[in-house]
Write a protein that holds these residues in place. Structure first.
Motif, PDB file in Angstrom:
ATOM      1  N   ARG A  23     -18.196  -6.767   7.183  1.00  0.00           N
ATOM      2  CA  ARG A  23     -16.808  -6.752   7.627  1.00  0.00           C
ATOM      3  C   ARG A  23     -15.991  -7.813   6.911  1.00  0.00           C
ATOM      4  O   ARG A  23     -14.834  -7.588   6.535  1.00  0.00           O
ATOM      5  N   GLY A  24     -16.580  -8.984   6.707  1.00  0.00           N
ATOM      6  CA  GLY A  24     -15.884 -10.058   6.010  1.00  0.00           C
ATOM      7  C   GLY A  24     -15.515  -9.674   4.589  1.00  0.00           C
ATOM      8  O   GLY A  24     -14.419  -9.979   4.104  1.00  0.00           O
ATOM      9  N   ILE A  25     -16.434  -8.983   3.907  1.00  0.00           N
ATOM     10  CA  ILE A  25     -16.157  -8.539   2.535  1.00  0.00           C
ATOM     11  C   ILE A  25     -15.027  -7.522   2.530  1.00  0.00           C
ATOM     12  O   ILE A  25     -14.080  -7.615   1.732  1.00  0.00           O
ATOM     13  N   ILE A  26     -15.106  -6.544   3.441  1.00  0.00           N
ATOM     14  CA  ILE A  26     -14.087  -5.491   3.492  1.00  0.00           C
ATOM     15  C   ILE A  26     -12.718  -6.071   3.830  1.00  0.00           C
ATOM     16  O   ILE A  26     -11.714  -5.751   3.186  1.00  0.00           O
ATOM     17  N   SER A  27     -12.662  -6.930   4.842  1.00  0.00           N
ATOM     18  CA  SER A  27     -11.362  -7.494   5.238  1.00  0.00           C
ATOM     19  C   SER A  27     -10.796  -8.371   4.123  1.00  0.00           C
ATOM     20  O   SER A  27      -9.585  -8.384   3.887  1.00  0.00           O
ATOM     21  N   ARG A  28     -11.658  -9.088   3.418  1.00  0.00           N
ATOM     22  CA  ARG A  28     -11.177  -9.911   2.305  1.00  0.00           C
ATOM     23  C   ARG A  28     -10.514  -9.047   1.246  1.00  0.00           C
ATOM     24  O   ARG A  28      -9.449  -9.382   0.717  1.00  0.00           O
ATOM     25  N   GLU A  29     -11.112  -7.893   0.962  1.00  0.00           N
ATOM     26  CA  GLU A  29     -10.581  -7.028  -0.090  1.00  0.00           C
ATOM     27  C   GLU A  29      -9.261  -6.378   0.323  1.00  0.00           C
ATOM     28  O   GLU A  29      -8.334  -6.293  -0.486  1.00  0.00           O
ATOM     29  N   VAL A  30      -9.167  -5.906   1.575  1.00  0.00           N
ATOM     30  CA  VAL A  30      -7.926  -5.234   1.975  1.00  0.00           C
ATOM     31  C   VAL A  30      -6.778  -6.232   2.109  1.00  0.00           C
ATOM     32  O   VAL A  30      -5.636  -5.936   1.724  1.00  0.00           O
ATOM     33  N   ILE A  31      -7.054  -7.444   2.632  1.00  0.00           N
ATOM     34  CA  ILE A  31      -6.008  -8.456   2.745  1.00  0.00           C
ATOM     35  C   ILE A  31      -5.626  -8.971   1.359  1.00  0.00           C
ATOM     36  O   ILE A  31      -4.448  -9.183   1.049  1.00  0.00           O
ATOM     37  N   GLY A  32      -6.624  -9.155   0.500  1.00  0.00           N
ATOM     38  CA  GLY A  32      -6.356  -9.588  -0.868  1.00  0.00           C
ATOM     39  C   GLY A  32      -5.494  -8.578  -1.604  1.00  0.00           C
ATOM     40  O   GLY A  32      -4.593  -8.936  -2.358  1.00  0.00           O
ATOM     41  N   ASN A  33      -5.760  -7.283  -1.362  1.00  0.00           N
ATOM     42  CA  ASN A  33      -4.959  -6.237  -2.004  1.00  0.00           C
ATOM     43  C   ASN A  33      -3.499  -6.334  -1.597  1.00  0.00           C
ATOM     44  O   ASN A  33      -2.592  -6.201  -2.427  1.00  0.00           O
ATOM     45  N   ILE A  34      -3.252  -6.587  -0.311  1.00  0.00           N
ATOM     46  CA  ILE A  34      -1.875  -6.700   0.178  1.00  0.00           C
ATOM     47  C   ILE A  34      -1.148  -7.839  -0.527  1.00  0.00           C
ATOM     48  O   ILE A  34      -0.009  -7.707  -0.965  1.00  0.00           O
ATOM     49  N   LEU A  35      -1.808  -8.982  -0.657  1.00  0.00           N
ATOM     50  CA  LEU A  35      -1.144 -10.169  -1.202  1.00  0.00           C
ATOM     51  C   LEU A  35      -1.019 -10.132  -2.722  1.00  0.00           C
ATOM     52  O   LEU A  35      -0.008 -10.562  -3.278  1.00  0.00           O
ATOM     53  N   VAL A  36      -2.028  -9.610  -3.385  1.00  0.00           N
ATOM     54  CA  VAL A  36      -2.056  -9.659  -4.848  1.00  0.00           C
ATOM     55  C   VAL A  36      -1.224  -8.543  -5.487  1.00  0.00           C
ATOM     56  O   VAL A  36      -0.593  -8.746  -6.518  1.00  0.00           O
ATOM     57  N   HIS A  37      -1.195  -7.370  -4.856  1.00  0.00           N
ATOM     58  CA  HIS A  37      -0.575  -6.211  -5.510  1.00  0.00           C
ATOM     59  C   HIS A  37       0.768  -5.809  -4.902  1.00  0.00           C
ATOM     60  O   HIS A  37       1.327  -4.791  -5.274  1.00  0.00           O
ATOM     61  N   ARG A  38       1.289  -6.578  -3.997  1.00  0.00           N
ATOM     62  CA  ARG A  38       2.546  -6.224  -3.346  1.00  0.00           C
ATOM     63  C   ARG A  38       3.740  -6.336  -4.289  1.00  0.00           C
ATOM     64  O   ARG A  38       3.769  -7.191  -5.179  1.00  0.00           O
ATOM     65  N   ASP A  39       4.740  -5.440  -4.066  1.00  0.00           N
ATOM     66  CA  ASP A  39       6.042  -5.592  -4.719  1.00  0.00           C
ATOM     67  C   ASP A  39       6.895  -6.458  -3.795  1.00  0.00           C
ATOM     68  O   ASP A  39       7.415  -5.977  -2.792  1.00  0.00           O
ATOM     69  N   TYR A  40       7.032  -7.725  -4.133  1.00  0.00           N
ATOM     70  CA  TYR A  40       7.693  -8.681  -3.245  1.00  0.00           C
ATOM     71  C   TYR A  40       9.217  -8.534  -3.230  1.00  0.00           C
ATOM     72  O   TYR A  40       9.894  -9.211  -2.457  1.00  0.00           O
ATOM     73  N   SER A  41       9.761  -7.643  -4.048  1.00  0.00           N
ATOM     74  CA  SER A  41      11.210  -7.426  -4.017  1.00  0.00           C
ATOM     75  C   SER A  41      11.611  -6.491  -2.879  1.00  0.00           C
ATOM     76  O   SER A  41      12.791  -6.340  -2.587  1.00  0.00           O
ATOM     77  N   SER A  42      10.633  -5.851  -2.227  1.00  0.00           N
ATOM     78  CA  SER A  42      10.920  -4.902  -1.151  1.00  0.00           C
ATOM     79  C   SER A  42      10.861  -5.574   0.209  1.00  0.00           C
ATOM     80  O   SER A  42      10.042  -6.473   0.452  1.00  0.00           O
ATOM     81  N   ALA A  43      11.722  -5.109   1.121  1.00  0.00           N
ATOM     82  CA  ALA A  43      11.719  -5.624   2.491  1.00  0.00           C
ATOM     83  C   ALA A  43      10.751  -4.861   3.385  1.00  0.00           C
ATOM     84  O   ALA A  43      10.597  -5.198   4.566  1.00  0.00           O
ATOM     85  N   TYR A  44      10.087  -3.840   2.833  1.00  0.00           N
ATOM     86  CA  TYR A  44       9.141  -3.062   3.633  1.00  0.00           C
ATOM     87  C   TYR A  44       8.015  -3.976   4.125  1.00  0.00           C
ATOM     88  O   TYR A  44       7.374  -4.656   3.318  1.00  0.00           O
ATOM     89  N   PRO A  45       7.752  -4.025   5.415  1.00  0.00           N
ATOM     90  CA  PRO A  45       6.738  -4.957   5.920  1.00  0.00           C
ATOM     91  C   PRO A  45       5.316  -4.502   5.599  1.00  0.00           C
ATOM     92  O   PRO A  45       4.976  -3.327   5.750  1.00  0.00           O
ATOM     93  N   ALA A  46       4.507  -5.426   5.139  1.00  0.00           N
ATOM     94  CA  ALA A  46       3.082  -5.139   4.963  1.00  0.00           C
ATOM     95  C   ALA A  46       2.444  -5.029   6.346  1.00  0.00           C
ATOM     96  O   ALA A  46       2.801  -5.763   7.261  1.00  0.00           O
ATOM     97  N   LYS A  47       1.497  -4.108   6.492  1.00  0.00           N
ATOM     98  CA  LYS A  47       0.907  -3.853   7.803  1.00  0.00           C
ATOM     99  C   LYS A  47      -0.611  -3.823   7.733  1.00  0.00           C
ATOM    100  O   LYS A  47      -1.184  -3.277   6.796  1.00  0.00           O
ATOM    101  N   VAL A  48      -1.238  -4.399   8.736  1.00  0.00           N
ATOM    102  CA  VAL A  48      -2.669  -4.233   8.974  1.00  0.00           C
ATOM    103  C   VAL A  48      -2.780  -3.601  10.354  1.00  0.00           C
ATOM    104  O   VAL A  48      -2.384  -4.211  11.351  1.00  0.00           O
ATOM    105  N   ILE A  49      -3.282  -2.382  10.411  1.00  0.00           N
ATOM    106  CA  ILE A  49      -3.314  -1.608  11.649  1.00  0.00           C
ATOM    107  C   ILE A  49      -4.772  -1.351  12.030  1.00  0.00           C
ATOM    108  O   ILE A  49      -5.531  -0.784  11.240  1.00  0.00           O
ATOM    109  N   ILE A  50      -5.150  -1.763  13.214  1.00  0.00           N
ATOM    110  CA  ILE A  50      -6.516  -1.519  13.691  1.00  0.00           C
ATOM    111  C   ILE A  50      -6.457  -0.517  14.825  1.00  0.00           C
ATOM    112  O   ILE A  50      -5.857  -0.769  15.870  1.00  0.00           O
ATOM    113  N   GLU A  51      -7.064   0.645  14.610  1.00  0.00           N
ATOM    114  CA  GLU A  51      -7.161   1.679  15.628  1.00  0.00           C
ATOM    115  C   GLU A  51      -8.591   1.709  16.155  1.00  0.00           C
ATOM    116  O   GLU A  51      -9.442   0.928  15.713  1.00  0.00           O
TER     117      GLU A  51
END
Length: 201
Positions: A23-51
């Protein structure tokens, strides 16, 4: 990552004879993806959704392609190279493209055979099944019905296939065609360009 850890169960395995949190590996990759690959010029909020059975993320990006990203058919590209280098230096990411490879490697271990879904568009989405139920559900969603397969075959033979041609050939309604198109796009990664009326496979 603490939020993911708080609301999901964990599984441990031995990697190089060291007990490791998948789980630690998976969460690191998905959170890292949000921070590293985001287009920071957009106001669209980044989301982590747990169902109940899924971990999902949404993140605005500048897509280089559209559709599903498969582990064996993508070319790594740093959208924010300075941020990526910083994260690599502090040990939060590895080489470019390692996140996709790690998600495809470790998600089946975590969810009893399930695979991640990485969908690149204006909103980059990651869907991680958390258990066998979600994994089975995802497998069912990735299988085309007999009619959907016929339509996909028609698209392969004619990249300019129109809705009217499908309606006439299979004697189905316009709404049914669009519903089947949505499934075909999701399963195969095919993309329809409205401007040129052309499918890209």
């Amino acid at each position: 990552m603490e939020f993911v850890a708080k609301h999901t169960s964990d599984k441990f395995c031995l990697i190089n004879n060291i007990s490791t949190s998948i789980r630690g590996i998976i969460s690191r990759e998905v959170i890292g993806n949000i921070l590293v690959h985001r287009d920071y010029s957009s106001a669209y909020p980044a989301k982590v959704i747990i169902e109940k059975d899924w971990l999902r993320t949404e993140n605005w990006c500048i897509p280089r392609r559209h559709g599903n990203i498969m582990s064996d058919e993508f070319t790594p590209y740093p959208k924010n190279p300075l941020i990526q280098q910083f994260f690599a230096n502090i040990g939060r990411t590895d080489t470019i493209g390692s996140g996709v490879r790690n998600l495809y490697k470790y998600t089946p271990m975590y969810s009893d055979g399930g695979k991640p879904e990485l969908i690149e568009d204006d909103v980059f989405r990651i869907n991680i099944p958390l258990d066998r139920i979600a994994a089975d559900e995802a497998t069912g969603q990735k299988t085309l019905s007999e009619r959907e397969q016929k339509i996909y075959n028609m698209i392969c033979e004619n990249l300019h296939l129109s809705v009217e041609q499908v309606m006439a050939e299979l004697d189905i309604s316009r709404s049914t065609v669009f519903r089947d198109y949505a499934k075909i796009k999701k399963v195969t990664g095919a993309v329809y360009d409205k401007k040129t009326s052309t499918w890209t496979l």
